[in-house]
Write an enzyme that holds these catalytic residues in place. Sequence first.
Site: not given
Ligand code: SAH
Length: 237
Positions: A85
């Site tokens: 993000s």
């Molecule tokens: N917080 C992260 C950014 C995350 S982007 C950072 O600091 O870099 C959102 C993430 O959510 C992605 O990596 C994606 O694979 C994950 N995601 C999507 N669906 C999910 C689920 N059901 N459970 C856990 N993670 C999930």
Amino acid sequence: MKKKIKFFIGMVLVFTFVPYSFAQESWEKARIQMVEEQIVAYGISDPLVLEALRTVPRHEFVPEEMKELAYADTPLPIGYGQTISQPFIVALMTEKAKVKPQDKVLEVGTGSGYQAAVLSAMGCTVYTVEIIQKLVLLAEATLKRLGYQHITVKWGDGYFGWQEASPFDAIIVTCSVDHIPPPLIEQLKEGGTMVIPVGPPWSIQSLWVIEKTLQGLQVEDLGAVRFVPLTREIREK
Ligand code: SAH
């Protein structure tokens, strides 16, 4: 002869570590500038959040080819179709989750591990779930290499939260949902806060701050955001 060897070793050390420390210093400058121009200037004031963003080396959480953009005001691709993000959004979510040192925090969507590192830098104990195994392994390696503590990463579907580690003081969901997963509400402490983007996938969502009170849930809408969606498909890569 011995003198020459010592001199040679000395030069190798100088040429290795002097550029290294210059580089570290310029990353730090970029980070401090990022906090002033993109975070403080837009109303984030929690000193713990600001300090964490000044110290966590965001450039270590992005792919090599993205490093130069690590402190820019933008989300960045981290591979596997996912993104880290925008720094402001990380700061906003962390501030709105009202986390304090010693809090137990659940993150859904580990991604690069950056948000988890920010929470750890604030003194929280972090449980973070990621659905793509490759990202779990990468994030774990990064967090370990940088020495972040009190972070446990799990490969799984974060829709179900983390029952064994619950209840949580705060929950930060970093992928968008079209409804609030009931297990997350259950696993939030009474008096706890959840920050979660709610709305249609691959579109514009609203960032909700949900307080769990004795009288029920109180929702504040912080406005439009765009997150990658929460998926239900457990992937290796
Ligand atoms: N917080 C992260 C950014 C995350 S982007 C950072 O600091 O870099 C959102 C993430 O959510 C992605 O990596 C994606 O694979 C994950 N995601 C999507 N669906 C999910 C689920 N059901 N459970 C856990 N993670 C999930």
